[in-house]
Design an enzyme around this catalytic site. Structure first.
Site, PDB file in Angstrom:
ATOM      1  N   HIS A  37       0.782  -0.783  -0.088  1.00  0.00           N
ATOM      2  CA  HIS A  37      -0.388   0.424   0.186  1.00  0.00           C
ATOM      3  C   HIS A  37       0.756   1.364   0.008  1.00  0.00           C
ATOM      4  CE1 HIS A  37      -3.888  -2.577   0.243  1.00  0.00           C
ATOM      5  NE2 HIS A  37      -3.090  -3.374   1.260  1.00  0.00           N
ATOM      6  N   ASN A  70     -10.563  -2.966   2.046  1.00  0.00           N
ATOM      7  CA  ASN A  70     -10.252  -2.568   0.343  1.00  0.00           C
ATOM      8  C   ASN A  70     -10.805  -2.830  -0.409  1.00  0.00           C
ATOM      9  OD1 ASN A  70      -7.374  -3.352   0.518  1.00  0.00           O
ATOM     10  ND2 ASN A  70      -7.879  -5.540   1.160  1.00  0.00           N
TER      11      ASN A  70
END
EC number: 1.11.1.6
Length: 487
Positions: free
Chosen positions: A58, A131
């Protein structure tokens, strides 16, 4: 390149042989993960320290501040104060991201998107780290470093290798559901504004009476779903690597504030034991006909950060940041993340990362006995740094944030309890059969183009066979497409 050969058993960093590298150790079958699992802690701790200074996963992201507003009474299920009355507003910070790419990678790539949301509540910060997909590739955190290593650069070639990706996915059939999501139309969102968000994991809600409910979060984009084809994404990534970050910032600058309708699925605690599949399995969804979506609020993003490094790069989110009325479940991926995220932040940003403006509570004050360390700002002055003390220091409440979970059995590395429909392929097949013919065609093309890049026929066949197990037509069409590309 020299072919790797097996020279002995897999071991820990200290050289002890590893008995089970597939399952983390739990308190009884299906119980919480134990800190005494040396291999789990070693793998996660080592994994968190593999890169500096950007996030290991990320790394590429964008963020914005906003407001969450309650639109329905949920007090029958949770005593969380920020959800206590209709109309109540809570400040938030949301960070979007891609997973595998580094800080300099492009936004328009085929990759899951992180959807990490911080609620600045009056009971402290609540982080919901999810997510843009409701499921994930694996179900046990002990496999997370292995999985991410396949998505990152190969230690020999320095590039992402199709062999590594499909070797792992082919040998990990539980990934079939998420891979079907990823290579379908929603695998490349057109922007962060035009995608859904999910808590993905199962969490615990507890009401004032102490009753327990299991919950899943869904954030439905009010802008509508909009995606890119592979060709469109390839062109955009080359022309404007910052496309998604730019789109988010500019939409807020012009007053076009993106929003999401927030919904939950609620499962009474007693339903979990005999549900048709393990409700804590991150590779599965709860079908809506079993547990319908219930609207609870609205999320709006309405303020851009002033400094990307200070507020986006230094922002931290951790699944262990709960508030009273909300807690964890026995989800083994979640259990590992409870340790892994906080450990990553302490390494990457520093032991006092929670003191930074974007991370500290906004609606209350943090009162701890933690002192000193890198970036300590001296905020506590001369106050005593221990508990109990008789100098007016902060004291414990005696009331747990969430309800305890009953466990039984022996401590051991084991899979979660098996339920009637605990099958790695059934939901991937269901997803495939929900698609239109055009959607199926694009899914097959996307998968085939990547599988065709592997160097070994056995890796390609194993990967195709997982999709064949999900749906015979799926496998047949994929096999033909791969053969056509491989000649």
């Amino acid at each position: 390149m020299t072919e790797q050969t097996a020279t002995g058993p897999l071991t820990t960093e200290a050289g002890a042989p590893v008995a089970d590298n597939q399952n983390s150790e739990t308190a009884g079958r299906g119980g919480p993960v134990l800190v005494q699992d040396q291999l789990l802690i070693e793998k996660l701790a080592h994994f968190n320290r593999e890169r500096i200074p950007e996030r290991v996963v990320h790394a590429r992201g964008a963020g914005a501040y906003g407001t969450f507003t309650v639109t329905a009474d949920v007090t029958r299920w949770t005593r969380a104060k920020f959800l206590s009355e209709v109309g109540k507003e809570t400040e938030t910070f949301l960070r979007f991201s891609t997973v595998a790419g580094n800080l300099g990678s492009a936004d328009a790539v085929r990759d899951p998107r992180g959807f990490a949301l911080k609620f600045y509540t009056e009971d402290g910060n609540y982080d919901l780290v999810g997510n843009n997909t409701p499921v994930f590739f694996i179900k046990d955190a002990i496999k997370f470093p292995d999985f991410i290593h396949t998505q990152k650069r190969d230690p020999y070639t320095g590039s992402q290798e199709a062999d590594n990706v499909w070797d792992f996915w082919g040998l990990s059939p539980e990934s079939t559901h998420q891979v079907t999501w990823l290579f379908g139309d929603r695998g490349i969102p057109a922007s962060y504004r035009h995608m859904h968000g999910f808590g993905s994991h199962t969490f615990q809600w507890t009401n004032e009476a102490g009753e327990v409910f299991w919950v899943k979060y869904h954030f439905k984009t009010d802008q509508g779903i909009k995606n890119l084809t592979q060709a469109e994404a390839d062109e955009l990534a080359g022309k404007d690597p910052d496309s998604h970050q730019r789109d988010l910032r500019e939409s807020i600058e012009r007053g076009d504030f993106p929003s999401w309708t927030v919904k939950v699925q609620i499962m009474p605690e007693a339903d979990a034991a005999n549900y048709r599949f393990n409700p804590f399995d991150l590779t599965k969804v709860w079908p809506h006909e079993d547990y319908p979506l219930i609207e609870i609020g609205k999320l709006e993003l309405n303020r851009n950060p002033e400094n990307i490094f200070a507020e986006v790069e230094q922002s931290i989110f951790s699944p262990h940041h709960f508030v009273p009325g909300i807690g964890p479940s026995p989800d083994k991926m979640l259990q590992g993340r409870l340790f892994g995220y906080g450990d990553a932040h302490r390494y990457r940003v520093g032991i006092n990362a929670d003191h930074l403006p974007v991370n500290r509570p906004h609606a209350t004050e943090a009162r701890t006995h933690g002192r000193d360390g890198f970036m300590y700002d001296g905020r506590h002055g001369g106050a005593k740094n221990y508990e109990p003390n008789s100098f007016g220091g902060p004291v414990e409440t005696g009331r747990a944030l969430w309800q305890p979970t009953t466990v039984s059995g022996t401590t051991q590395e084991t899979e979660a309890p098996s339920h009637a429909e605990d099958n790695d392929f059934v939901q991937a097949g269901d997803l495939y059969r929900l698609m239109s013919e055009d959607e199926k065609g694009r899914l097959i093309d996307n998968l085939a183009g990547f599988i065709a890049d592997v160097s070994r026929d056995d890796i390609a066949e194993r990967a195709i066979n997982n999709f064949r197990q999900a749906d015979a037509d799926f496998g047949k069409r994929l096999e033909a497409a791969v053969q056509a590309l491989r000649g």
